[in-house]
Design an enzyme around this catalytic site. Structure first.
Site, mmCIF file in Angstrom:
data_model
loop_
_atom_site.group_PDB
_atom_site.id
_atom_site.type_symbol
_atom_site.label_atom_id
_atom_site.label_comp_id
_atom_site.label_asym_id
_atom_site.label_seq_id
_atom_site.Cartn_x
_atom_site.Cartn_y
_atom_site.Cartn_z
ATOM 1 N N GLU A 101 -14.016 6.977 -9.478
ATOM 2 C CA GLU A 101 -13.570 6.107 -8.399
ATOM 3 C C GLU A 101 -13.688 4.641 -8.778
ATOM 4 O O GLU A 101 -14.568 4.248 -9.533
ATOM 5 C CB GLU A 101 -14.376 6.402 -7.133
ATOM 6 C CG GLU A 101 -14.044 7.794 -6.624
ATOM 7 C CD GLU A 101 -14.571 8.082 -5.222
ATOM 8 O OE1 GLU A 101 -14.152 9.096 -4.664
ATOM 9 O OE2 GLU A 101 -15.381 7.305 -4.704
ATOM 10 N N CYS A 133 -14.585 -3.002 -8.457
ATOM 11 C CA CYS A 133 -15.854 -2.342 -8.768
ATOM 12 C C CYS A 133 -15.503 -1.111 -9.592
ATOM 13 O O CYS A 133 -14.854 -0.189 -9.091
ATOM 14 C CB CYS A 133 -16.512 -1.972 -7.437
ATOM 15 S SG CYS A 133 -18.061 -1.129 -7.610
ATOM 16 N N CYS A 188 -23.615 10.444 -13.294
ATOM 17 C CA CYS A 188 -24.693 9.581 -13.763
ATOM 18 C C CYS A 188 -25.933 10.444 -13.971
ATOM 19 O O CYS A 188 -26.174 11.379 -13.204
ATOM 20 C CB CYS A 188 -24.987 8.485 -12.742
ATOM 21 S SG CYS A 188 -26.192 7.263 -13.318
ATOM 22 N N CYS A 212 -31.250 8.095 -9.190
ATOM 23 C CA CYS A 212 -31.907 7.197 -8.232
ATOM 24 C C CYS A 212 -31.867 7.898 -6.870
ATOM 25 O O CYS A 212 -30.843 8.488 -6.496
ATOM 26 C CB CYS A 212 -31.203 5.849 -8.174
ATOM 27 S SG CYS A 212 -31.279 4.969 -9.753
ATOM 28 N N GLY A 242 -21.937 5.503 -12.541
ATOM 29 C CA GLY A 242 -22.496 5.507 -13.885
ATOM 30 C C GLY A 242 -23.372 4.316 -14.221
ATOM 31 O O GLY A 242 -23.438 3.342 -13.474
ATOM 32 N N GLU A 243 -24.040 4.433 -15.335
ATOM 33 C CA GLU A 243 -24.926 3.378 -15.819
ATOM 34 C C GLU A 243 -24.295 2.777 -17.079
ATOM 35 O O GLU A 243 -24.291 3.408 -18.140
ATOM 36 C CB GLU A 243 -26.313 3.978 -16.104
ATOM 37 C CG GLU A 243 -27.256 3.104 -16.900
ATOM 38 C CD GLU A 243 -27.440 1.695 -16.338
ATOM 39 O OE1 GLU A 243 -27.670 1.527 -15.118
ATOM 40 O OE2 GLU A 243 -27.353 0.735 -17.140
ATOM 41 N N SER A 251 -23.990 -4.327 -14.180
ATOM 42 C CA SER A 251 -25.159 -3.980 -13.373
ATOM 43 C C SER A 251 -25.895 -2.821 -14.028
ATOM 44 O O SER A 251 -25.284 -1.821 -14.409
ATOM 45 C CB SER A 251 -24.691 -3.588 -11.972
ATOM 46 O OG SER A 251 -25.773 -3.171 -11.174
ATOM 47 N N SER A 281 -30.772 -3.713 -11.106
ATOM 48 C CA SER A 281 -31.146 -2.992 -9.894
ATOM 49 C C SER A 281 -32.666 -2.868 -9.879
ATOM 50 O O SER A 281 -33.227 -2.062 -10.616
ATOM 51 C CB SER A 281 -30.480 -1.611 -9.892
ATOM 52 O OG SER A 281 -29.084 -1.776 -9.754
ATOM 53 N N HIS A 289 -26.332 2.125 2.132
ATOM 54 C CA HIS A 289 -25.194 2.898 2.627
ATOM 55 C C HIS A 289 -25.685 4.315 2.729
ATOM 56 O O HIS A 289 -26.009 4.935 1.722
ATOM 57 C CB HIS A 289 -24.014 2.754 1.678
ATOM 58 C CG HIS A 289 -23.576 1.336 1.595
ATOM 59 N ND1 HIS A 289 -23.694 0.593 0.459
ATOM 60 C CD2 HIS A 289 -23.094 0.512 2.543
ATOM 61 C CE1 HIS A 289 -23.273 -0.636 0.705
ATOM 62 N NE2 HIS A 289 -22.908 -0.713 1.962
ATOM 63 N N CYS A 313 -21.284 1.008 -2.393
ATOM 64 C CA CYS A 313 -22.063 1.343 -3.577
ATOM 65 C C CYS A 313 -22.908 2.577 -3.327
ATOM 66 O O CYS A 313 -23.461 2.768 -2.258
ATOM 67 C CB CYS A 313 -22.972 0.196 -4.010
ATOM 68 S SG CYS A 313 -23.321 -0.995 -2.751
HETATM 69 N N1 SAH Z 1 -26.114 2.134 -12.640
HETATM 70 C C1 SAH Z 1 -25.920 0.758 -12.342
HETATM 71 C C2 SAH Z 1 -24.580 0.425 -11.714
HETATM 72 C C3 SAH Z 1 -24.042 1.337 -10.615
HETATM 73 S S1 SAH Z 1 -24.739 1.263 -8.999
HETATM 74 C C4 SAH Z 1 -27.036 0.246 -11.475
HETATM 75 O O1 SAH Z 1 -27.761 1.061 -10.927
HETATM 76 O O2 SAH Z 1 -27.222 -0.961 -11.370
HETATM 77 C C5 SAH Z 1 -24.454 -0.331 -8.349
HETATM 78 C C6 SAH Z 1 -25.478 -0.715 -7.309
HETATM 79 O O3 SAH Z 1 -25.377 0.085 -6.109
HETATM 80 C C7 SAH Z 1 -26.906 -0.537 -7.798
HETATM 81 O O4 SAH Z 1 -27.679 -1.656 -7.467
HETATM 82 C C8 SAH Z 1 -27.342 0.682 -7.029
HETATM 83 O O5 SAH Z 1 -28.731 0.795 -6.945
HETATM 84 C C9 SAH Z 1 -26.681 0.445 -5.690
HETATM 85 N N2 SAH Z 1 -26.691 1.621 -4.819
HETATM 86 C C10 SAH Z 1 -26.755 2.914 -5.171
HETATM 87 N N3 SAH Z 1 -26.778 3.707 -4.090
HETATM 88 C C11 SAH Z 1 -26.719 2.906 -3.013
HETATM 89 C C12 SAH Z 1 -26.689 3.132 -1.598
HETATM 90 N N4 SAH Z 1 -26.696 4.356 -1.098
HETATM 91 N N5 SAH Z 1 -26.641 2.060 -0.791
HETATM 92 C C13 SAH Z 1 -26.593 0.817 -1.295
HETATM 93 N N6 SAH Z 1 -26.606 0.532 -2.599
HETATM 94 C C14 SAH Z 1 -26.672 1.566 -3.474
#
Ligand code: SAH
Length: 360
Positions: free
Chosen positions: A97, A110, A117, A121, A165-166, A197, A220, A292, A335
């Site tokens: 996406e 984005c 991934c 997290c 993804g990371e 990020s 993050s 979210h 996100c």
């Molecule tokens: N893997 C990378 C980039 C993808 S996520 C990273 O983690 O930075 C981009 C951002 O969205 C990150 O800061 C992540 O922690 C955040 N994110 C993930 N799940 C989320 C959620 N449910 N609500 C808000 N932000 C979220």
């Protein structure tokens, strides 16, 4: 017959070199190579047949030797706030996406760097689908290219690697994609308008910092202590906060900390003061992200008033803070929510009169 060379998986300079060789070998005028390169990214053509400035015979000869693959658009959803989500199918059937977020004259895309991934997290939906595979450089950059192939075309001004993804776990492809995104013969997006990020994968931060361009780095953080961060982000075992912060300090440009606000988890006043100390130590800018909730059913977002007081506490401690607005909520484009519906999590969405769903 040898497999066609994918011109989109080369940097524009490399593509020019390959095409130059080809034009020389086949007796074509040398300027044809640059003409083709212009139509890869700058003014993209959907295929060789569309490169109408070239003679027909050359177009079909090129199509035998080279490829310029598309991402297949399988769905498009438009949010009431103008945010638009694209679901792309890759040649091997994987789906990713991409989210386009318009705001005051800018259009931020984005983009995804992996299908799925591996990082798990706790609050993120992408982690739940597991890791499928790394994207190739062209699959990363093509997410931007596809916007220019829309009718009418959309011009992307900013790119954030905040989709699925990371990026730092797929550095070699991201590295090449950054060149394609930034180079004037590629997509021509200024380095300061491109943000990578990461959860804090150290080798990736070092590699990004070593690039001469001013690409931006977002980390993050999400928790101001190892104890809490380990619970939310298993990667903290491998890359603990102190190491990530030490690396952030060495990064020669201003770093952004991302901090998702989890009700009753990381939003107490003592978290704000701990976070402020960390941010000050690296002169970082803090981005507070409302949770979210599609990402994780076991968490609830911090109420808006509490987010404001958290932000105030950081400001009073001398830290620059922004509250990220929630965009594309009605289409699960936020996100950490990407691919949520397709995983069958949460309540299925009913289309309503405000959110238009176009299936391409
Ligand atoms: N893997 C990378 C980039 C993808 S996520 C990273 O983690 O930075 C981009 C951002 O969205 C990150 O800061 C992540 O922690 C955040 N994110 C993930 N799940 C989320 C959620 N449910 N609500 C808000 N932000 C979220």
């Amino acid at each position: 017959m040898t497999a066609p060379i994918n011109l989109l998986d080369l940097t524009p300079a490399e593509a020019l070199g390959r095409l130059d060789d080809y034009m020389t070998a086949t007796g074509e005028p040398a300027y044809r190579a640059a003409q083709v390169v212009r139509e890869l990214w700058e003014k993209p053509a959907a295929d060789f047949a569309e490169m109408t400035a070239l003679p027909l015979s050359l177009r079909s000869a090129l199509a035998d030797r080279f490829a310029i693959p598309r991402l297949e658009t399988i769905a498009r959803q438009l949010s009431t706030d103008g945010t638009e989500k694209f679901l792309f199918r890759l040649p091997d059937g994987q789906e990713i996406e991409t989210v386009a977020i318009p705001e005051s004259g800018r259009l931020t895309l984005c983009i995804s760097s992996q299908a799925g991934c591996a990082l798990q997290c706790a609050f993120c939906a992408t982690g739940r689908m597991g890791f499928q595979r790394n994207l190739a450089a062209w699959e990363i950059a093509a997410q931007v290219r596809e916007m220019a192939l829309l009718d009418p075309p959309t011009r992307v001004t900013n790119v954030v690697f905040m989709g699925m993804g990371e990026p730092m776990m797929n550095w070699s492809a991201v590295d090449r994609a950054l060149t394609i995104l930034n180079s004037p013969e590629g997509l021509g997006i200024g380095a300061r308008h491109i943000t990578v990020s990461t959860v804090g994968v150290l080798p990736g931060i070092i590699a990004l910092g070593a690039r001469p361009e001013q690409f931006r780095l977002a980390i993050s953080i999400h928790a101001p202590s190892d104890e809490l961060r380990r619970e939310l982000m298993p990667v903290n075992v491998k890359y603990p906060l102190a190491d990530v912060l030490a690396q952030a300090k060495l990064f020669d440009r201003r770093v952004t900390f991302e901090y998702v606000m989890l009700g009753g988890v990381n939003d107490a006043p003592e978290h704000a003061s701990q976070l402020a100390a960390l941010a000050r130590s690296c002169r970082a800018f803090v981005n507070l992200i409302p949770l979210h909730e599609g990402g994780a059913l076991e968490f609830t977002g911090t109420p808006p008033q509490r987010i404001s007081s958290f932000a105030r506490a950081l400001r009073e401690a001398g830290v620059e803070v922004a509250l990220r607005k929630s965009r594309g909520r009605d289409i699960a484009a936020a996100c950490g929510q990407l691919r949520v519906e397709r995983l069958g999590r949460g309540v299925p969405r009913r289309p309503d009169q405000h959110s238009e769903v176009n299936v391409a």
